[in-house]
Design an enzyme around this catalytic site. Structure first.
Site, short mmCIF file in Angstrom:
data_model
loop_
_atom_site.label_atom_id
_atom_site.label_comp_id
_atom_site.label_asym_id
_atom_site.label_seq_id
_atom_site.Cartn_x
_atom_site.Cartn_y
_atom_site.Cartn_z
N ARG A 18 24.95 24.07 -0.09
CA ARG A 18 24.90 22.67 0.82
C ARG A 18 23.49 22.27 0.82
O ARG A 18 23.41 21.30 1.16
CB ARG A 18 25.31 23.22 2.12
N ARG A 442 -30.87 -5.66 -16.16
CA ARG A 442 -30.15 -6.66 -16.32
C ARG A 442 -30.65 -7.93 -16.92
O ARG A 442 -31.81 -8.12 -16.81
CB ARG A 442 -29.73 -6.86 -14.83
#
Ligand code: UD1
Ligand code: CA
Length: 458
Positions: A18, A442
């Site tokens: 079940r 950068r």
């Protein structure tokens, strides 16, 4: 107390139709762990000589789980055909010495307390059963007593008369007996009943017929004897276990404004004045020091939080540790190997992995620190990323004390940022940024005066 060696027989051959699941019933989890593993935790507190687990349906899966427990007292025995609980126990008896005491336990009874089993194990009668008062006895074997209150038998639901069906004292499925006597009763079982099964419970009638004393101990918390036949009942067991664990934490002083929303799936230890806010999920071994606050919706797995640590809402911690009071979140993710010292501040949308933060270090927003060592009082600006993975291997990032990493910097590991170094915002740093210096990596901004924006053609 009996001096006989104790052998446990755990019934785990059932399929659990079940459940509608590919997983054998006893492996269905509650609080993240198979029902059978919970039962064994309690059962091993009895210090048994051996635990014989009777397997059948899904035997390979069940055996694999048992092997993972790495306890050499646990052995399996296979029941090839499912001919009833008596037949199941018989499969194990060949391995059990006649001089032993045997205790039979259903594999799907995860909420039984070790204390209950220990108390039950002190019953010395040749046969003993653990019973309980069922508010709704349907489906259980009824305990039959004579007018003097002596136990004389157990009647299964399907074989019970109307009068017997009204009996509310029922069999939990836990039974203990002397091995030599039990062998004799099991040999005499038949399957002459409505299910054509060899009922273990028929041993009670046989014992009473032999004039052997049968004792029943009534378990006063029927919750301990609950099993699960379907997913709804499994959820009920989970809730019951969660409630028990939360109650234990609250009894120890933990404050939970909405306990029902908190999930305790592992072992949690907590100091004084800990607060666990609604929706928290705690898994595995979690330790919370004095005054720790676990914010709304946090998930913690294998985490150790030092006293005074505060988790803001919706943090996910896995294998992370704080060694002093610090603040984390909201919306932070601390992965395995994260260690935060006192005064560390991890803010929103920060992910860490294998990262050790020194005292007072900060990563307040939108960062990733992986395979990194961050010095005391260093500051990782918003968007700082350690590029720890080159596609094949992982490399380390070392950041010195008091270093200041400008926003949106990429630290390409292996890389060392010196003590008190400053990295300009938007830098991509490889190799080294020396101590006490400014490193900027950068392109310089360029302005073009009078530049014309493109216009749309029509
Ligand atoms: C059993 C008891 C009943 C008790 C109830 C408590 C019997 C005959 N009845 O009924 O008195 O009130 O438990 O929950 O014992 N199993 C095997 N092999 C088998 C049959 C069963 O390993 O051949 C295992 C099952 O997987 C399960 C346990 O034994 O873990 C109990 O079997 P189940 O069929 O569920 O018995 P119940 O009808 O619940
Ligand atoms: Ca059952």
């Amino acid at each position: 107390m009996t001096e006989k060696p104790l052998h446990l027989v755990v019934l785990a051959a059932g399929e659990g139709k079940r459940m509608n699941s590919g997983l054998p019933k006893v492996l269905q989890p509650i609080a993240g762990k198979p029902m059978l593993a919970h039962l064994l935790d309690a059962a091993l507190e009895l210090s048994p000589a051996r635990v014989h687990v009777v397997v059948g349906h899904g035997a390979d899966q069940v055996s694999a789980m048992l092997a993972s427990l790495a306890d050499d007292r646990i052995v399996t025995v296979t029941q090839r055909e499912r001919l009833g609980t008596g037949h199941a126990v018989l499969q194990a008896m060949g391995e059990i010495p006649e001089s032993a005491r045997v205790m039979v336990l259903p594999g799907d009874m995860p909420l039984v307390r070790p204390e209950t089993l220990v108390e039950f194990s002190t019953l010395a009668a040749p046969l003993a059963v653990l019973s309980f008062q069922a508010p709704d006895p349907h489906g259980y074997g009824r305990i039959l007593r004579d007018p003097d209150g002596r136990v004389v038998g157990i009647r299964e639901q399907r074989d019970a008369s109307e009068a017997e069906a009204r009996i509310t004292e029922v069999n939990s499925g836990v039974l203990a007996a002397d091995a030599d006597r039990l062998n004799d009763w099991l040999d005499r079982l038949d399957n002459d009943n409505s299910q054509g099964e060899y009922y273990l419970t028929d041993c009670i009638g046989l014992a009473a017929g032999d004039g052997a004393a049968v004792e029943a101990m009534c378990c006063n918390d029927p919750e301990e004897t609950l099993g699960a036949n379907n997913m709804r009942q499994l959820a009920d067991l989970d809730r019951a276990l969660q409630r028990r664990r939360r109650n234990a934490l609250m009894d120890a002083g933990v404050r939970m404004p909405d306990p029902d929303s908190v999930q305790v799936r592992g072992r949690v230890s907590a100091g004084r004045d800990v607060v666990i806010e609604p929706g928290a999920v705690l898994e595995g071994d979690v330790s919370l020091g004095d005054g720790v606050i676990v914010g709304v919706g946090c998930t913690l797995r294998e985490a150790r939080l030092a006293a005074g640590t505060r988790l803001e809402p919706y943090c996910v911690l896995d294998g992370a540790e704080t060694t002093g009071a610090c603040t984390v979140g909201p919306f932070a993710r601390l992965r395995p190997g994260t260690v935060l010292a006192a005064g560390v501040r991890i803010g929103n949308f920060v992910e860490t992995k294998n990262a050790v933060f020194g005292e007072g270090a900060k990563a307040n927003h939108l960062s990733y620190a992986g395979d990194a060592e961050i010095g005391a009082h260093a500051n990782l600006g918003a968007g700082t990323i350690t590029c720890n993975y080159d596609g094949a291997n992982k490399h380390r990032t070392i950041i010195g004390e008091d270093a200041f990493i400008g926003s949106n910097s990429a630290l390409v590991a292996p890389v060392v940022i010196g003590d008190r170094a400053t990295v300009g915002a938007g830098s991509v740093v490889t190799g080294e940024a020396p101590a006490d210096a400014l490193t900027v990596a950068r392109a310089r901004a360029r302005s073009i005066p009078g530049w014309k924006r493109p216009v749309k053609k029509n």
